[in-house]
Write a protein that holds these residues in place. Structure first.
Motif, PDB file in Angstrom:
ATOM      1  N   GLY A 185       0.794  -1.224   0.000  1.00  0.00           N
ATOM      2  CA  GLY A 185       0.000   0.000   0.000  1.00  0.00           C
ATOM      3  C   GLY A 185       0.821   1.266   0.000  1.00  0.00           C
ATOM      4  N   GLU A 186       2.140   1.143   0.135  1.00  0.00           N
ATOM      5  CA  GLU A 186       3.000   2.324   0.132  1.00  0.00           C
ATOM      6  C   GLU A 186       3.276   2.765  -1.308  1.00  0.00           C
ATOM      7  N   ASP A 187       3.507   4.065  -1.472  1.00  0.00           N
ATOM      8  CA  ASP A 187       3.780   4.610  -2.796  1.00  0.00           C
ATOM      9  C   ASP A 187       4.982   3.922  -3.438  1.00  0.00           C
ATOM     10  N   GLY A 188       4.836   3.521  -4.694  1.00  0.00           N
ATOM     11  CA  GLY A 188       5.941   2.957  -5.447  1.00  0.00           C
ATOM     12  C   GLY A 188       6.306   1.536  -5.096  1.00  0.00           C
ATOM     13  N   ASP A 189       5.516   0.880  -4.265  1.00  0.00           N
ATOM     14  CA  ASP A 189       5.865  -0.483  -3.865  1.00  0.00           C
ATOM     15  C   ASP A 189       5.523  -1.464  -4.979  1.00  0.00           C
ATOM     16  N   ALA A 190       6.504  -2.276  -5.368  1.00  0.00           N
ATOM     17  CA  ALA A 190       6.333  -3.174  -6.511  1.00  0.00           C
ATOM     18  C   ALA A 190       5.343  -4.300  -6.225  1.00  0.00           C
ATOM     19  N   LEU A 191       5.399  -4.875  -5.029  1.00  0.00           N
ATOM     20  CA  LEU A 191       4.445  -5.927  -4.691  1.00  0.00           C
ATOM     21  C   LEU A 191       3.020  -5.397  -4.745  1.00  0.00           C
ATOM     22  N   THR A 192       2.812  -4.198  -4.233  1.00  0.00           N
ATOM     23  CA  THR A 192       1.486  -3.595  -4.259  1.00  0.00           C
ATOM     24  C   THR A 192       0.971  -3.466  -5.686  1.00  0.00           C
ATOM     25  N   ALA A 193       1.834  -3.006  -6.584  1.00  0.00           N
ATOM     26  CA  ALA A 193       1.432  -2.854  -7.978  1.00  0.00           C
ATOM     27  C   ALA A 193       1.042  -4.192  -8.595  1.00  0.00           C
ATOM     28  N   ALA A 194       1.844  -5.220  -8.329  1.00  0.00           N
ATOM     29  CA  ALA A 194       1.561  -6.542  -8.885  1.00  0.00           C
ATOM     30  C   ALA A 194       0.280  -7.122  -8.285  1.00  0.00           C
ATOM     31  N   ALA A 195       0.107  -6.973  -6.970  1.00  0.00           N
ATOM     32  CA  ALA A 195      -1.093  -7.505  -6.317  1.00  0.00           C
ATOM     33  C   ALA A 195      -2.346  -6.766  -6.777  1.00  0.00           C
ATOM     34  N   LEU A 196      -2.239  -5.448  -6.962  1.00  0.00           N
ATOM     35  CA  LEU A 196      -3.389  -4.689  -7.428  1.00  0.00           C
ATOM     36  C   LEU A 196      -3.782  -5.101  -8.846  1.00  0.00           C
TER      37      LEU A 196
END
Length: 267
Positions: free
Chosen positions: A248-259
Motif C-alpha cells: 500500500g505504500e507509494d511505489g511499492d512493486a508488490l502492491t502494484a503486482a497484487a493490485l
C-alpha cells in the motif's frame, strides 16, 4: 514470474485513481464486529455498494499479532475501490492451528453473510494473509473452507507442505512449536488439498527469508499442474516483515503486482 525490478514505478501510478495519495494519508476508521470466536474489523468507503472485498489474516507465528496491524492496506484498498476486512483469531497456546483455521472459516462465513450491508460483494471476496496468516488462508482456501472465494493472495510462508519442510530442515522453532503433532501435518498442509481440482486464482509472493523462494515455487508449480491460475511474485528484495509492511505504500512493486492481480480477478 514477476520480479520486483521489472515493474516500473510508473505502472504503479497508472493503476491509482486520482486522489489516491491524499486518501491514503488518512487511515480509515473500521467498524468492529464479534463473529463468535473473536472480532473482525470492516473498512468500507462511504456510500460503498457492491465493491470487491479483501479479507486479511495477520501473521505472528500463530501466537502473536492482532487485527489492527494492517499498516497502509485499508487506506490503499479503499482508495482503489475495495472494502477491507481484518480479523483476529485465537492464538497459541490457547488454540491450536486447526482451531485457528476454523476461526478463519467462521470469520469468512460471517463476512459473506454480512458484507453486503457495508457495501461489499459477497461473491467477490479475496482471501489474503501474511506469514502464519498466509498459511491459514492457503489451508482454508485449498480445503474448501472459504466457499466461493474469488481469489487468494499468499504472502510469504514456508508452511505449504509440512512433511517436506521437516525433511528439508525447515521446521524451525516457530514452526516446530505450531506443528508439534506430526499426526496433524498432512491435515494442516495446504499442499495436501491440491489434489487435481482447479483452485481459485492464486497470487504467491515470497521474500528473501531462508527457504521462502523454493517452497513458494514448489507450491506454485503444484497448483499450476491442476490448471489453477497462479501469479508468482519474486519478492527477494524484501525481508519477511517488509513484504507485508510495505503493501500500500507509494511505489511499492508488490502492491502494484497484487493490485493488477486483484483488478484482473475481481475488479
Amino acid at each position: 514470474m514477476i520480479g520486483r525490478r521489472t515493474l516500473l514505478l510508473a505502472s504503479m501510478t497508472a493503476l491509482l485513481p486520482s486522489g489516491t495519495v491524499a486518501l491514503r494519508g488518512r487511515q480509515p476508521v473500521p467498524r468492529s464486529f464479534d463473529y463468535g470466536p473473536a472480532k473482525l474489523d470492516i473498512y468500507a468507503p462511504e456510500g460503498a455498494d457492491g465493491l470487491p472485498v479483501v479479507f486479511f489474516v495477520h501473521g505472528g507465528a500463530w501466537r502473536l499479532g492482532k487485527r489492527s496491524q494492517v499498516d497502509a492496506k485499508p487506506a490503499f484498498l479503499l482508495a482503489n475501490g475495495f472494502c477491507f476486512v481484518s480479523i483476529d483469531y485465537r492464538m497459541l497456546p490457547e488454540a491450536d492451528v486447526a482451531t485457528q483455521a476454523g476461526d478463519v472459516e467462521k470469520a469468512y462465513a460471517y463476512v459473506r453473510a454480512n458484507i453486503a450491508q457495508h457495501g461489499g460483494d459477497p461473491n467477490r471476496i479475496v482471501g489474503m494473509g501474511h506469514s502464519a496468516g498466509c498459511h491459514l488462508i492457503a489451508l482454508t482456501g485449498m480445503r474448501g473452507g472459504l466457499p466461493r472465494v474469488a481469489a487468494l493472495i499468499l504472502d510469504d510462508t514456508r508452511a505449504y507442505d509440512l512433511a517436506s519442510l521437516a525433511k528439508n530442515g525447515g521446521m524451525v522453532r516457530a514452526y516446530a512449536r505450531a506443528f508439534s503433532d506430526r499426526s496433524q501435518w498432512a491435515a494442516l498442509s495446504p499442499a495436501s488439498y491440491v489434489d487435481g481440482r482447479k483452485h481459485p486464482p492464486t497470487f504467491i509472493a515470497y521474500s528473501r527469508a531462508p527457504g521462502r523462494g523454493a517452497d513458494s515455487k514448489a507450491f506454485a508449480e503444484r497448483l499450476r499442474a491442476t490448471g489453477t491460475e497462479v501469479v508468482l511474485f519474486d519478492g527477494s528484495a524484501y525481508t519477511h516483515m517488509s513484504i507485508n509492511r510495505d503493501f500500500g505504500e507509494d511505489g511499492d512493486a508488490l502492491t502494484a503486482a497484487a493490485l493488477a492481480f486483484l483488478k484482473s480477478t475481481v475488479g
